[in-house]
Design a protein around this motif. Structure first.
Motif, mmCIF file in Angstrom:
data_model
loop_
_atom_site.group_PDB
_atom_site.id
_atom_site.type_symbol
_atom_site.label_atom_id
_atom_site.label_comp_id
_atom_site.label_asym_id
_atom_site.label_seq_id
_atom_site.Cartn_x
_atom_site.Cartn_y
_atom_site.Cartn_z
ATOM 1 N N GLN A 82 63.905 127.752 161.876
ATOM 2 C CA GLN A 82 65.430 128.000 162.431
ATOM 3 C C GLN A 82 65.559 127.246 163.663
ATOM 4 N N SER A 83 64.372 127.312 164.459
ATOM 5 C CA SER A 83 64.520 126.514 165.878
ATOM 6 C C SER A 83 64.658 125.016 165.596
ATOM 7 N N PHE A 84 63.760 124.640 164.661
ATOM 8 C CA PHE A 84 63.896 123.045 164.387
ATOM 9 C C PHE A 84 64.888 122.608 163.714
ATOM 10 N N ALA A 85 65.662 123.392 162.901
ATOM 11 C CA ALA A 85 66.900 123.186 162.418
ATOM 12 C C ALA A 85 67.798 122.528 163.536
ATOM 13 N N SER A 86 68.087 123.958 164.219
ATOM 14 C CA SER A 86 69.159 123.701 165.476
ATOM 15 C C SER A 86 68.792 122.351 166.517
ATOM 16 N N ARG A 87 67.564 122.304 166.639
ATOM 17 C CA ARG A 87 67.037 121.217 167.692
ATOM 18 C C ARG A 87 67.350 119.832 167.002
ATOM 19 N N ILE A 444 66.847 123.306 173.526
ATOM 20 C CA ILE A 444 66.120 124.164 172.466
ATOM 21 C C ILE A 444 64.724 123.898 172.213
ATOM 22 N N THR A 445 63.929 124.991 172.354
ATOM 23 C CA THR A 445 62.336 124.878 171.997
ATOM 24 C C THR A 445 61.974 125.210 170.648
ATOM 25 N N VAL A 446 61.276 124.218 170.000
ATOM 26 C CA VAL A 446 61.069 124.716 168.818
ATOM 27 C C VAL A 446 59.733 125.562 168.887
ATOM 28 N N VAL A 447 59.978 126.710 168.022
ATOM 29 C CA VAL A 447 58.947 127.929 168.387
ATOM 30 C C VAL A 447 57.745 127.711 167.210
ATOM 31 N N ARG A 448 56.535 127.581 167.675
ATOM 32 C CA ARG A 448 55.517 127.595 166.753
ATOM 33 C C ARG A 448 54.660 128.752 166.708
ATOM 34 N N GLY A 449 54.298 129.553 165.699
ATOM 35 C CA GLY A 449 53.271 130.530 165.730
ATOM 36 C C GLY A 449 52.003 129.904 165.519
ATOM 37 N N PRO A 450 50.856 130.945 165.652
ATOM 38 C CA PRO A 450 49.553 130.563 165.594
ATOM 39 C C PRO A 450 49.198 130.006 164.091
ATOM 40 N N ASN A 451 49.999 130.257 163.019
ATOM 41 C CA ASN A 451 49.576 129.780 161.526
ATOM 42 C C ASN A 451 50.040 128.334 161.497
ATOM 43 N N ILE A 452 50.929 127.738 162.470
ATOM 44 C CA ILE A 452 51.179 126.452 162.178
ATOM 45 C C ILE A 452 50.424 125.490 162.642
ATOM 46 N N SER A 453 49.576 124.464 161.916
ATOM 47 C CA SER A 453 48.846 123.696 162.339
ATOM 48 C C SER A 453 49.316 122.342 162.565
ATOM 49 N N SER A 454 48.607 121.516 163.104
ATOM 50 C CA SER A 454 49.030 120.113 163.417
ATOM 51 C C SER A 454 48.846 119.431 161.839
ATOM 52 N N ILE A 455 49.452 118.478 161.444
ATOM 53 C CA ILE A 455 49.343 117.645 160.393
ATOM 54 C C ILE A 455 48.022 116.673 160.658
ATOM 55 N N PRO A 456 47.061 116.682 159.569
ATOM 56 C CA PRO A 456 45.975 116.002 159.928
ATOM 57 C C PRO A 456 46.491 114.295 159.772
ATOM 58 N N THR A 457 45.773 113.750 160.705
ATOM 59 C CA THR A 457 46.134 112.140 160.384
ATOM 60 C C THR A 457 45.092 111.526 159.334
#
Ligand code: MIC
Ligand code: SF4
Length: 646
Positions: A82-87, A444-457
């Motif tokens: 939701q926050s990402f979409a808005s941003r 707008i701040t994109v809100v990230r929970g602890p389950n959202i990891s970064s994508i591996p490069t």
């Protein structure tokens, strides 16, 4: 020579290439859709491209898959989305608003445009006369950044419909009959384009059922003409302004043709465990049924739900059947509530679920052990329901309702006269669960929970590598086999490390241990149609995370093949002389010239360290795909090409 509908849309969106079958082309993407199970990753990938706002005409982020929220993970993902979409300039369809394909059909699809969706059933929207293609999340990230979508120009295959459907036979039976003829690979490399007088009797939601399950033939997409019925549907949705007429020219030429006489069709059923194992219902009547599920993006329109309500009206579900119903959208559910159909369903004993994918993707309602479950869904792959030994059959809403009443597989024609279903001339439009993006998004701040990891490069393709065979599988392996879904696994779609622990779990529980202990990179050996089914890029990303760099198979399903390339995994095809049993699990392989051979379009040299044999294995990819593989994946490739053009 005239053009087909598909050619007209492609021509008007062509960004590069020549529109000849087999050639690589690219098309401008007007709209995108994502759902939550693929969307989080797609948006994380887009974020890494550092672009302030999406560059498509319209993009929508739906929440419909992971709505169980049995822990914080799904809810955190929803908040992130939701926050990402808005941003970033994306419309957000809140949980409860419905299944992406049903809602997109109702509210956003329009004839003549292109739509890319991170879900394999995106072609559902082709019912409106648009070109809708299912892809992996990375392709969505690329489209959001304004890049055209690359594909191999498919053949355009005509499906001519004539006549009218008989009572108790509906759109699902049409597509089941097509699947019976084409099988799960018959649509590969094709766009299925519908025409003929038979389409006049099919409303847009009925066409959507057919276009939806075209995905099960392996087709790139399905498309219907836009005419009177399209205008009627758009008018009902108060979007008549989106209408344009679109049909194939009289002298358009097609690569092949299949004609179906609708009046000759009868109720059909797909038997376990493949959507193309289709037989007439009458051949297997009498089999005891434990569960009936009605809904999913295939059969959850207002017409389907009202038909089921009319069949069940005044009756009660068989005592040994559990009937679950999930209407496709809030619009459908609202209408059912207003016109009394919902009360009919409840009185008959149906368990009403929220408007979401639900049991279709194993999010609850798993059947009991060894149960027979009749579903109006589109996939009956083994284990997908959450119960490994359940037998899942795919049927029309009419056949499902008959089974719910009799407790056994029943030809719905046994029910006598078909009830009359008077569809409303007006529907209530309420888009209040579709949130428009913020106009001034800076704060707008994109809100990230602890389950959202970064994508591996991913590392670029190495010059040479040693690997070992981690798994050998047969034909028609699905992405559900590679990367299971369901209530236990889906919460980790945003956490690659965690989700990778489930790779191939249902096929070989020892796989993950072998991968961990190997110390080398991994090779998977597959058969025909490797990776059929869903678009989930996790079926490439998670194996890549574990160290898989090569899959050798007889053939690959379209979306999964692209996902493999986009995550830097080589899709190699068996050359004559190389047999699967030369490549047993544990065999160690050396790829001495890997990078150079990929760069030079040469077959890949593989030295079998265990059996001291050499193979030359073809890599059948385009020039662009080669450079993506060299870069270690699409994300690396885009980042590199962007910095080079700066
Ligand atoms: C499916 O029907 O398998 C899914 C779940 O909708 C997938 C997407 C996913 O795995 O998230 C699809 O069809 O692409
Ligand atoms: Fe959802 Fe099932 Fe449709 Fe996939 S096939 S989008 S899980 S309803």
């Amino acid at each position: 020579m005239g053009s087909t509908i598909a050619e007209k849309i492609i021509r008007s969106h062509l960004a590069s290439g020549v529109m000849a079958p087999g050639e690589e082309i690219s098309v401008v993407v007007d709209q995108t859709l994502t759902q939550d199970a693929t969307g989080t990753m797609a948006y994380l990938e887009f974020e890494s491209l550092n672009i302030p706002r999406v560059r498509t005409e319209l993009s929508v982020s739906y929440v419909d898959h992971n709505t169980l929220q049995s822990g914080f993970e799904n809810a955190d993902d929803h908040r992130f989305l939701q926050s990402f979409a808005s941003r970033y300039g994306i419309y957000f369809s809140k949980p409860g608003n419905g299944i992406c394909h049903q809602v997109h059909l109702e509210r956003f699809g329009k004839p003549g445009i292109t739509l890319l969706g991170s879900d394999s059933h995106t072609p559902t929207a082709g019912a409106l006369g648009l070109l809708a293609i299912g892809v992996g999340g990375l392709e969505i990230a690329a489209a959001l950044s304004g890049r055209p979508y690359f594909l191999i120009m498919p053949e355009i295959f005509k499906i001519g419909l004539r006549g009218d459907l008989s009572p108790w036979v509906s759109a699902k039976d049409v597509i089941l009959s097509i699947l019976q003829k084409l099988g799960v690979t018959g649509g590969v490399g094709k766009i299925l384009e519908y025409s003929g007088s038979g389409i006049n009797g099919l409303s847009v939601p009925q066409r959507a059922t057919i276009a939806n399950m075209g995905a099960e033939t392996g087709a790139t997409t399905s498309v219907f003409p836009s005419g009177r019925n399209t205008l009627a549907f758009l008018t009902l949705q108060k979007r008549a302004g989106d209408y344009i007429e679109l049909s194939a020219d009289k002298d358009a030429s097609f690569a092949g043709e299949l004609t179906i006489d609708l009046s000759a069709l009868e109720p059909l059923i797909a038997c376990p465990h493949s959507p193309d194992r289709v037989v007439p219902v009458r051949e297997i009547t009498g089999k005891k049924v434990n569960q009936v599920c009605i809904g999913s993006c295939t059969n959850s329109s207002l017409r389907d739900m009202m038909m089921v309500a009319a069949i069940l009206r005044g009756k009660t579900v068989h005592p040994e059947v559990s009937l679950v119903i999930s209407p496709g959208s809030r619009q459908v559910l609202g209408m059912l509530a207003r016109n009394g159909s919902l009360a009919d369903l409840i009185s008959a004993g149906a368990r009403i679920l929220e408007t979401a994918c639900g049991p279709c993707i194993g999010m609850g309602q798993s059947p009991p052990s060894g149960a027979v479950s009749l579903r109006t869904y589109n996939r009956n792959f083994k284990g997908r329901s959450g119960t490994a030994d359940a037998e899942i059959y795919l049927v029309s809403p009419e056949t499902a309702a008959a089974a719910a009443l009799f407790g056994k597989i029943t030809d719905p024609r046994k029910l006598g006269a078909l009830p009359k279903v008077a569809l409303p001339e007006n529907i209530t439009i309420d888009d209040s669960l579709i949130l428009a993006p913020e106009k001034e998004p800076e704060g707008i701040t994109v809100v990230r929970g602890p389950n959202i990891s970064s994508i591996p490069t991913g590392e670029p393709l190495p010059g040479s590598m040693k690997a070992s065979v981690w798994l050998r599988v047969g034909d028609d392996i699905t992405t559900d086999d590679i990367m299971p879904a369901g209530a236990r696994v889906l919460p980790f779609r945003s956490n690659i490390e965690k989700i990778s622990q489930f790779v191939f779990e249902g096929i070989d529980p020892g796989f993950i241990g072998r991968a961990r202990q190997s110390g080398l990179r991994g090779v998977i050996i597959g058969g025909e149609n490797y990776g059929q089914g869903s678009s989930r890029e996790h079926a490439a990303l998670a194996p890549r995370f574990l160290g898989v760099r090569v899959v050798i198979a007889r053939s690959f399903a379209r979306i999964h093949r692209s996902n493999l390339i986009n995550f830097g995994i080589l899709p190699l095809t068996f050359p004559p002389g190389l047999r699967e049993d030369n490549l047993e699990v544990g065999v160690e392989l050396d790829f001495p010239n890997l990078r150079r051979e990929v760069a030079e379009s040469a077959p890949i040299t593989i030295h079998d360290l265990t059996g001291s044999r050499d193979y030359r294995v073809p890599l059948d990819v385009t020039g662009r795909e080669r450079s993506i593989l060299m870069a270690g994946g699409l994300l690396n490739w885009i980042i590199r090409s962007t910095s080079q053009s700066d």
